[in-house]
Design an enzyme around this catalytic site. Structure first.
Site, short mmCIF file in Angstrom:
data_model
loop_
_atom_site.label_atom_id
_atom_site.label_comp_id
_atom_site.label_asym_id
_atom_site.label_seq_id
_atom_site.Cartn_x
_atom_site.Cartn_y
_atom_site.Cartn_z
N ASN A 1 0.83 -1.20 0.00
CA ASN A 1 0.00 0.00 0.00
C ASN A 1 0.87 1.26 0.00
OD1 ASN A 1 -2.67 1.41 0.60
ND2 ASN A 1 -1.51 1.96 2.42
N HIS B 1 12.09 -0.14 4.27
CA HIS B 1 11.77 0.57 3.03
C HIS B 1 13.04 1.26 2.53
CE1 HIS B 1 7.42 0.00 3.39
NE2 HIS B 1 7.63 0.13 4.69
#
Length: 275
Positions: free
Chosen positions: A198, A228
């Protein structure tokens, strides 16, 4: 008008969903008690079901029509992609802003177009919290000038990928090394992995869009956090960003930072000084 006569800032909130993320935000707000902030409603599928840890005084609602008359300032979606379509139009008509945590919903261009049209008509705003990324202000600023490329790698322990399409692509129970199992656009990643990828939509909206942002999904048995890795280059220069987020204790697919970013969004809305 004197300072004492000026109206104080207030923020009446409605949460769509009361799962791991929303309840964690509620817990943090109860601890921090930002002035002027009140959770006045929580939208759930079954308002008659008993739920733990609901904010004191919050009204349970189960249909978008019930937003009317509640005098809501901000509706915060934290219930998953389908909830954006169900609640979005009513939220934009009955509140000043609609914060969308499930940004993967915006891979549906027709729905995004509808929500933008409603927001324009109603004078409300659609907010996309930075979620697990904390803040992408640098990337958004860089996109003022042409960007050449943006790449986002999402690296999570195998357990965080269980229950997703990753299980069809790689044996998550026997992995012994870092394994890339998906590479494609942010649109493709978010559509195929709406819970885990998402956040790639947030990167795409901050930079060069859903189809030009490249996303790599990775299962790595040697990491314990959700990682990330974002890189970008363009006329501004070069950017490299790495975040290692603790997973939510109640949902390993989501990061603690997702809840923290919502707390920051809420508190910034009533703060006198915003950095």
């Amino acid at each position: 008008m004197s300072a004492s006569d000026k109206p104080s800032r207030r923020l009446r909130l409605c949460f769509i969903g009361w799962g791991a993320i929303a309840s964690r935000v509620g817990e943090l707000l109860a601890e921090r008690q930002p002035a002027g902030v009140a959770i006045v409603a929580v939208a759930v599928r079954d308002a008659g079901q008993v739920r733990a840890n609901l904010p004191a005084g919050a009204q349970l609602i189960s249909s978008p029509e019930e937003l009317a008359g509640l005098d809501i300032d901000m509706v915060i979606e934290a219930a998953g992609r389908p909830a954006v379509a169900i609640w979005g139009e009513a939220a934009l008509r009955h509140a000043r802003s609609f914060a969308v945590s499930s940004a993967s919903a915006f891979t549906d261009e027709s729905m995004l177009g509808l929500l933008l049209s409603v927001a324009e008509e109603a004078g409300s705003r659609i907010l996309v919290p930075s979620g697990a990324l904390g803040d992408l202000g640098a990337l958004a600023a860089a996109s003022v000038l042409p960007l050449d490329q943006v790449r986002h790698s999402i690296v999570k322990p195998p357990r965080a990928w269980r229950g997703t399409k990753a299980a069809e692509l790689v044996d998550l129970d026997t992995l012994t090394e870092r394994t890339e199992f998906f590479a494609g656009s942010a649109r493709e990643a978010a559509a195929s992995f709406p819970q885990n990828a998402n956040v790639a939509v947030i990167t795409a909206l901050s930079g060069i869009g859903l189809d030009r942002t490249r996303v790599v999904l990775v299962a790595d048995p040697h990491v314990s956090r959700n990682v990330h890795e974002i890189s970008a280059s363009g006329a501004f220069g070069k950017l490299d960003l790495r975040l290692e987020n603790e997973a939510l204790k109640t949902n390993p697919k989501s990061s603690e930072m997702t809840a923290l970013s919502l707390v920051r969004l809420i508190e910034s809305s009533v703060a006198t000084l915003v950095s």
